[in-house]
Design an enzyme around this catalytic site. Sequence first.
Site, PDB file in Angstrom:
ATOM      1  N   ASP A 421       0.852  -1.184   0.000  1.00 15.70           N
ATOM      2  CA  ASP A 421       0.000   0.000   0.000  1.00 15.70           C
ATOM      3  C   ASP A 421       0.897   1.246   0.000  1.00 15.70           C
ATOM      4  OD1 ASP A 421      -2.278   1.514   0.111  1.00 15.70           O
ATOM      5  OD2 ASP A 421      -2.913   0.831   2.095  1.00 15.70           O
ATOM      6  N   ASP A 513      -7.613   4.500  -3.594  1.00 19.97           N
ATOM      7  CA  ASP A 513      -8.590   4.837  -2.559  1.00 19.97           C
ATOM      8  C   ASP A 513      -9.735   5.663  -3.137  1.00 19.97           C
ATOM      9  OD1 ASP A 513      -6.936   3.469  -0.896  1.00 19.97           O
ATOM     10  OD2 ASP A 513      -6.138   5.216   0.144  1.00 19.97           O
TER      11      ASP A 513
END
Length: 745
Positions: A421, A513
Amino acid sequence: MRLSLVALNALWGSSAVLTSPIQQRDYHEPTSKGFRMQHGFETVLVQPFGYDGFRVRAWPYRPPSGQEIGFIYDPPLEGPENGDAHGMSFDTAFNGNRSEELRNGNIVVRTSGWGGNPGGYRLAFYRMETNGSETLLTNEYAPLKSTNPRYYSWTGPGSEFGAEFSFSTTPDEQIYGTGTQQDHLVNKKGQTIDLINFNTHIPTPVFMSNKGYGFIWNMASEGRMEFGPLRNRFTAASATVVDYVIFSSAPSDYDTLQQRLSALTGRAPTPPDWSLGYIQSKLRYENQTEVELLAQHFHESRIPVSMIVIDYQSWAQQGDWALDPRLWPDVSEMAQQVKKLTNAEMMASLWPSVADNSVNYLDMISQGFLSATRTGPGTTDSWNGSYIRNYDSTNPAARRFLWDTLKRNYYDNGIKNFWIDQADGGSLGEGYENNGQSAYIQSIPFDLPDVLYAAGTQRSVGKLYPWAHQQAIEEGLRNVTSTDVGSACEHLSLSRSGYIGSQRFCSMIWSGDTTAVWETLSAQVASGLSAAATGWGWWTMDAGGFQADPTVWWSANIDTPEYRQLYLRWLQWATFLPFMRTHGSRECYFQDAYTCANEPWSYGEQNTPIIVSYIHLRYQLGAYLRTVFGQLHKTGRMIMRPLYMDFERSDPRVGQWTRMNTNVTTQQYMFGPRLLVSPVTLPNVTEWPVYLPRTADNATQPWTYWWTNQTYAGGQTVTVPAPVEHIPLFHLGKRADILNGNVFT
Ligand SMILES: *[C@@H]1O[C@H](CO)[C@@H](O)[C@H](O)[C@H]1NC(C)=O
Ligand SMILES: *[C@@H]1O[C@H](CO)[C@@H](O)[C@H](O)[C@H]1NC(C)=O
Ligand SMILES: *[C@@H]1O[C@H](CO)[C@@H](O)[C@H](O)[C@H]1NC(C)=O
Ligand SMILES: *[C@@H]1O[C@H](CO)[C@@H](O)[C@H](O)[C@H]1NC(C)=O
Ligand SMILES: *[C@@H]1O[C@H](CO)[C@@H](O)[C@H](O)[C@H]1NC(C)=O
Ligand SMILES: *[C@@H]1O[C@H](CO)[C@@H](O)[C@H](O)[C@H]1NC(C)=O
Ligand SMILES: *[C@@H]1O[C@H](CO)[C@@H](O)[C@H](O)[C@H]1NC(C)=O
Ligand SMILES: *[C@@H]1O[C@H](CO)[C@@H](O)[C@H](O)[C@H]1NC(C)=O
Ligand SMILES: *[C@@H]1O[C@H](CO)[C@@H](O)[C@H](O)[C@H]1NC(C)=O
């Protein structure tokens, strides 16, 4: 790094029959090994490269070493000479005072000057048609008395330079690829795209043109891509050599362009079978008990699940690369429990950031494994009150340190898949928002972090960062499983970013996101179709959207009918992606864990059976998925297929509508060769219009609606029933063949 033939030929499953690299019949062998043109202080090296392609390198003054960072294989995986690498070789040198010409397969490069001048410094690329005529693909854009199409500038004190290279285009050219953005565009014509990574933006300078050529700007530098009416321009902020590849095919032959592109930049390996199922994730499962209860729930409700994912803040400090033992007392017991109850694998998130109080900080800073800034060892970002420095993925020893730590703390305890991430590089990838540490500076107007790595500055090599981060996990997994790059993957990573050729890794790229609103759901479709055109087959997204949109009261709230409906539509679409994965930060009115739920049973009694039915459908498609992944591996044939890939030739409207980015072409696609998907992207819909393209075989009723078996002719828009339990889905051919994976005959 080059795939070995052994790796390319590795058999995977029974459905994928792999052959040696495809040989071309009647291939027009290159007429030379290349030419070097001296043009004042500038040198241009042009080499035949792969099938139907040329590699061009250009530099002012100081020659490159040939070892500069790049993302293409030399030699490519397939090509007319399966022999030695090209290196910097050439057999013709001249000084631009004559017209030089080189042919490789169906592509020709020629130098020319102004107005009939027989000499010239300017490159033009043509395709030789089968009838002997030539078609201009593009040439270096140089209107009379304008700047040179290869333009250099020196803004720093050293020898690195900025470069702007311009190529001609026409207003009707269509540009596909460029990585992923959030812009609803499949055709990027007219767009200007910064080559700077952000969360949800992975700009990547690779495109396919509807004129029948592909282009790779093989540069690690940040910069810009511009697709104007008459000029395409690629800018590198800081470089020591300019490097690009152009390759051609017959117009509309996108499968050949993808084959060429993947021969140059990487063929996707085959994913492990289990990963083709349903991947369960939320922000976030907070401790061992919660994960074990989750597995128990899947077990008892008999819902299949193939991987359970642990998100961030599961560590004590950023950069520990270990689960916090206070919350995860026995990791290997947990992984075993999960396996026993559900047969699922596990994945854990890691961030590249190392906080000053991490157990690894001193070791890493003293060995030079952390990125710095141009003005010193300084921090590159901060997050939740800690200063952080990102590990330096461009340093092989730092990659090894990362992997050794992950292996010891996760892999050896049964968590063998890694979620990389915040992988965008530079800062934590959200340099625009100051990571929430000031309510007033939400979008940073000043210069982005000027980070320093072993390989160079953020400006000069920043685009390498996420790629090298994927490489760290790839090397680690390959080392520990004793397998070669390109061979079947046993484990995976999931990355928020990537770059040219990221498809060569056992690594999924997801769209970042996203917000949990309809508009964002809709934007993901074009994003996935652009990922495919860029050569990334392993694409996925957060079903349901990642986070609440603060302006929409119900957004991400699992206890509202509004969000439940959006979730159903999003999840059902995820069934028809290379990987089916749910994830996100949820809101709720009722909760029994620290964070709100995001499981198949979290969206109301009425909706659970619908969600579960799509999970089951996903597993029923297993054979089909294995076949399409096998084909991707073998030839680069894309899985998510924008309509132009299959129908531009047989249905003229497809090309026209793609040009205008109408929502038929940005919202519908083929999933493999037989399924046409048109996800519902609006609320409260009970029926849905779908355009069914005319197919190449002219079959009279080629399309069958999955839910009713009603058949339809191509070349028309049909409105089909689309209650919330049915995603608009059509198939070509027999359903039984799809379910058996019997689709490439
Ligand atoms: C090009 O330049 C070379 C080297 O200066 C010279 O030998 C040659 O005659 C020139 N050719 C033409 C066509 O001007
Ligand atoms: C040759 O083929 C090209 C591409 O198909 C076509 O555009 C062109 O008109 C043809 N030329 C002749 C002389 O037939
Ligand atoms: C920030 O860190 C504190 C402890 O230092 C922790 O309690 C809190 O949950 C963290 N918050 C976020 C948003 O990460
Ligand atoms: C993988 O193994 C090679 C060869 O031993 C080594 O050079 C490399 O650093 C290893 N990579 C990682 C990430 O462990
Ligand atoms: C683990 O998480 C569950 C669910 O959020 C919570 O009820 C429980 O108290 C937590 N246990 C520990 C040891 O933190
Ligand atoms: C398609 O585009 C039209 C016109 O822009 C718009 O009204 C419609 O809502 C769009 N449909 C979808 C599914 O986005
Ligand atoms: C969808 O339907 C619900 C229930 O009938 C209604 O409250 C809501 O306003 C509708 N939403 C839209 C966007 O039309
Ligand atoms: C399909 O039909 C079109 C229009 O009738 C015709 O022009 C074309 O040649 C046909 N193609 C095939 C493969 O039969
Ligand atoms: C459609 O056909 C398939 C077999 O191809 C069958 O399994 C399915 O039940 C049929 N659906 C309907 C609604 O008739």
